[in-house]
Design a protein around this motif. Structure first.
Motif, PDB file in Angstrom:
ATOM      1  N   ASP A 178      73.428  32.897  74.653  1.00 55.68           N
ATOM      2  CA  ASP A 178      72.542  33.715  73.829  1.00 55.68           C
ATOM      3  C   ASP A 178      72.817  33.402  72.370  1.00 55.68           C
ATOM      4  O   ASP A 178      73.972  33.469  71.919  1.00 55.68           O
ATOM      5  CB  ASP A 178      72.783  35.208  74.066  1.00 55.68           C
ATOM      6  CG  ASP A 178      72.286  35.673  75.414  1.00 55.68           C
ATOM      7  OD1 ASP A 178      71.076  35.888  75.548  1.00 55.68           O
ATOM      8  OD2 ASP A 178      73.116  35.815  76.336  1.00 55.68           O
ATOM      9  N   SER A 228      64.808  36.702  81.104  1.00 58.56           N
ATOM     10  CA  SER A 228      63.928  37.363  80.143  1.00 58.56           C
ATOM     11  C   SER A 228      63.579  36.397  79.030  1.00 58.56           C
ATOM     12  O   SER A 228      64.263  35.409  78.800  1.00 58.56           O
ATOM     13  CB  SER A 228      64.604  38.619  79.563  1.00 58.56           C
ATOM     14  OG  SER A 228      65.780  38.266  78.867  1.00 58.56           O
ATOM     15  N   ARG A 269      72.812  43.876  67.046  1.00 62.05           N
ATOM     16  CA  ARG A 269      73.101  44.961  67.984  1.00 62.05           C
ATOM     17  C   ARG A 269      74.238  44.548  68.922  1.00 62.05           C
ATOM     18  O   ARG A 269      74.380  43.383  69.280  1.00 62.05           O
ATOM     19  CB  ARG A 269      71.868  45.314  68.823  1.00 62.05           C
ATOM     20  CG  ARG A 269      70.642  45.704  68.027  1.00 62.05           C
ATOM     21  CD  ARG A 269      69.545  46.190  68.948  1.00 62.05           C
ATOM     22  NE  ARG A 269      69.882  47.481  69.550  1.00 62.05           N
ATOM     23  CZ  ARG A 269      69.130  48.067  70.485  1.00 62.05           C
ATOM     24  NH1 ARG A 269      68.048  47.462  70.939  1.00 62.05           N
ATOM     25  NH2 ARG A 269      69.482  49.244  70.966  1.00 62.05           N
ATOM     26  N   THR A 275      66.518  36.683  70.181  1.00 68.76           N
ATOM     27  CA  THR A 275      67.552  35.976  70.931  1.00 68.76           C
ATOM     28  C   THR A 275      66.926  34.761  71.606  1.00 68.76           C
ATOM     29  O   THR A 275      65.873  34.861  72.238  1.00 68.76           O
ATOM     30  CB  THR A 275      68.204  36.880  72.002  1.00 68.76           C
ATOM     31  OG1 THR A 275      69.069  37.811  71.373  1.00 68.76           O
ATOM     32  CG2 THR A 275      69.038  36.051  72.976  1.00 68.76           C
ATOM     33  N   LYS A 288      75.423  40.264  71.494  1.00 71.44           N
ATOM     34  CA  LYS A 288      76.221  41.497  71.459  1.00 71.44           C
ATOM     35  C   LYS A 288      77.314  41.472  70.393  1.00 71.44           C
ATOM     36  O   LYS A 288      78.467  41.771  70.654  1.00 71.44           O
ATOM     37  CB  LYS A 288      76.822  41.754  72.840  1.00 71.44           C
ATOM     38  CG  LYS A 288      75.764  41.963  73.917  1.00 71.44           C
ATOM     39  CD  LYS A 288      76.370  42.274  75.267  1.00 71.44           C
ATOM     40  CE  LYS A 288      75.276  42.527  76.306  1.00 71.44           C
ATOM     41  NZ  LYS A 288      75.818  42.820  77.651  1.00 71.44           N
ATOM     42  N   SER A 327      73.856  38.498  64.790  1.00 67.74           N
ATOM     43  CA  SER A 327      73.657  39.604  65.729  1.00 67.74           C
ATOM     44  C   SER A 327      73.391  40.881  64.952  1.00 67.74           C
ATOM     45  O   SER A 327      73.992  41.116  63.900  1.00 67.74           O
ATOM     46  CB  SER A 327      74.899  39.806  66.608  1.00 67.74           C
ATOM     47  OG  SER A 327      75.081  38.745  67.505  1.00 67.74           O
ATOM     48  N   THR A 353      74.298  45.809  71.917  1.00 63.97           N
ATOM     49  CA  THR A 353      73.775  46.075  73.256  1.00 63.97           C
ATOM     50  C   THR A 353      72.850  44.997  73.789  1.00 63.97           C
ATOM     51  O   THR A 353      72.456  45.048  74.958  1.00 63.97           O
ATOM     52  CB  THR A 353      73.026  47.418  73.273  1.00 63.97           C
ATOM     53  OG1 THR A 353      72.002  47.393  72.263  1.00 63.97           O
ATOM     54  CG2 THR A 353      73.975  48.570  72.975  1.00 63.97           C
ATOM     55  N   GLU A 354      72.453  44.026  72.970  1.00 60.59           N
ATOM     56  CA  GLU A 354      71.523  42.990  73.418  1.00 60.59           C
ATOM     57  C   GLU A 354      71.952  41.635  72.895  1.00 60.59           C
ATOM     58  O   GLU A 354      72.744  41.522  71.960  1.00 60.59           O
ATOM     59  CB  GLU A 354      70.103  43.290  72.936  1.00 60.59           C
ATOM     60  CG  GLU A 354      69.431  44.482  73.578  1.00 60.59           C
ATOM     61  CD  GLU A 354      67.950  44.520  73.239  1.00 60.59           C
ATOM     62  OE1 GLU A 354      67.153  44.015  74.036  1.00 60.59           O
ATOM     63  OE2 GLU A 354      67.606  45.042  72.164  1.00 60.59           O
ATOM     64  N   GLY A 355      71.392  40.595  73.496  1.00 61.37           N
ATOM     65  CA  GLY A 355      71.617  39.241  73.009  1.00 61.37           C
ATOM     66  C   GLY A 355      73.086  38.856  73.046  1.00 61.37           C
ATOM     67  O   GLY A 355      73.775  39.050  74.039  1.00 61.37           O
ATOM     68  N   LEU A 375      64.103  41.243  69.919  1.00 62.72           N
ATOM     69  CA  LEU A 375      64.967  42.346  70.304  1.00 62.72           C
ATOM     70  C   LEU A 375      64.445  43.663  69.739  1.00 62.72           C
ATOM     71  O   LEU A 375      63.768  43.691  68.701  1.00 62.72           O
ATOM     72  CB  LEU A 375      66.395  42.114  69.804  1.00 62.72           C
ATOM     73  CG  LEU A 375      67.093  40.854  70.320  1.00 62.72           C
ATOM     74  CD1 LEU A 375      68.493  40.750  69.739  1.00 62.72           C
ATOM     75  CD2 LEU A 375      67.134  40.839  71.830  1.00 62.72           C
ATOM     76  N   ASP A 402      71.606  34.659  68.705  1.00 62.12           N
ATOM     77  CA  ASP A 402      70.854  35.674  67.973  1.00 62.12           C
ATOM     78  C   ASP A 402      70.390  35.122  66.631  1.00 62.12           C
ATOM     79  O   ASP A 402      71.163  34.469  65.918  1.00 62.12           O
ATOM     80  CB  ASP A 402      71.718  36.912  67.734  1.00 62.12           C
ATOM     81  CG  ASP A 402      71.963  37.708  69.002  1.00 62.12           C
ATOM     82  OD1 ASP A 402      71.299  37.420  70.019  1.00 62.12           O
ATOM     83  OD2 ASP A 402      72.814  38.618  68.975  1.00 62.12           O
TER      84      ASP A 402
END
Length: 296
Positions: free
Chosen positions: A196, A46, A213, A173, A219, A211, A215-217, A133, A198
């Protein structure tokens, strides 16, 4: 952004084999691939190469570097989780250099420590994707203001708002791949996987490694290097994850990972897995490197 100081670091790329450092076009901004000998690196699924190229043209990552030996940072090594037990493993980047002609490929030299076994590493990190994100949902923890604590069931206590101007207005990210090699001797191997990083865009226009979240990147880890260690001798593999912010990321690995509020420490429950002495200031990387006897 999180209060209490920002821990920034440079990101370096080093070859798993010194002969495999890629040649790159010396154009002002070049996003390139890289060769890692016989290792086939995973490709991020992605993000946009074009977006990363535009970002690096205006914001070289070196602008956000704070030295790893900053005197107020008690544990300069990046902390990691190894194997099914999530045993502690550490990595320290000692020399980080961008490859000439490229803003997204770095070489590194450093050391790893696992069960008191200290080994040198060389390697590369290749950054090749960037994406924005999704905003944090109202029901998610606010990682900008967290303080690690045992005070609630989540292990987080939102207490300190970011300073004026450092409120996050967007988050991104940067993704890529890494490969780090230990010396070819019994018990050693190489590590490779995905990285990753962030970045939070602040209201004042600055970008900070942060960071937002779980849930993404990365984490919650600010920067996350996730992959496998592979034995030279046997091909045996073991999962590894290194993060820059272990106190936060670790709350999603172990229950009650930390205890305390102002200066949280690892829960003694996990000392048998190496998780102790966060604030000790031990400079283990200054110790002599011995012959490897401990397998990952």
């Amino acid at each position: 952004m999180r209060a209490g100081g920002y821990i920034l670091f440079s990101l370096g790329l080093g070859a798993c084999n010194s002969a495999s450092v890629p040649r790159v076009n010396p154009a002002p901004v070049q996003v390139v691939g890289a060769e890692f000998g016989n290792v086939s690196l995973p490709v991020p699924d992605s993000g946009s190469t074009a977006a990363l190229r535009r970002f690096l043209a205006r914001h070289p990552l070196t602008e956000y570097v704070e030295y790893l030996d900053a005197p107020n940072f008690p544990n300069m090594a990046m902390q990691g989780f190894s194997g099914p037990e999530n045993r502690r493993i550490e990595v320290l980047f000692e020399d980080l250099q961008p490859v000439a002609g490229s803003l997204n490929v770095w070489t590194l030299k450093g050391k790893t420590r696992y069960r008191e076994n200290i080994q040198p590493i060389t390697g590369q990190i290749v950054l090749n994707r960037m994406r924005r994100l999704a905003p944090r949902r109202p029901t998610e923890p606010n990682l900008e203001t967290y303080q690690v604590s045992e005070s609630d069931g989540e292990g987080l206590l939102g207490a300190f708002p970011p300073p004026p101007g450092f409120e996050t207005v967007a988050s991104y990210t940067i993704r890529g791949a890494f490969c780090w090699a230990q010396p070819r001797q019994p018990g050693n191997g190489y590590l490779y996987g995905l990285v990753d990083i962030d970045l939070a865009q602040c209201r004042n226009g600055r970008y900070m490694p942060q960071s937002v979240r779980f849930t993404e990147g990365a984490k919650g880890g600010n920067a996350k290097f996730e992959g496998v260690w592979t034995s030279y001798a046997t091909g045996h593999t073991r999962r590894v994850v290194f993060v820059q912010d272990v106190l936060l990321y670790g709350t999603r690995v172990f229950q009650r990972f930390t205890l305390g509020q102002r200066m949280p420490e690892f829960n003694p429950q996990y000392a048998r897995l190496g998780w102790s002495g966060y604030w000790s200031g031990e400079e283990w990387w200054a110790n002599p490197v011995a012959a490897s006897e401990t397998k990952l």
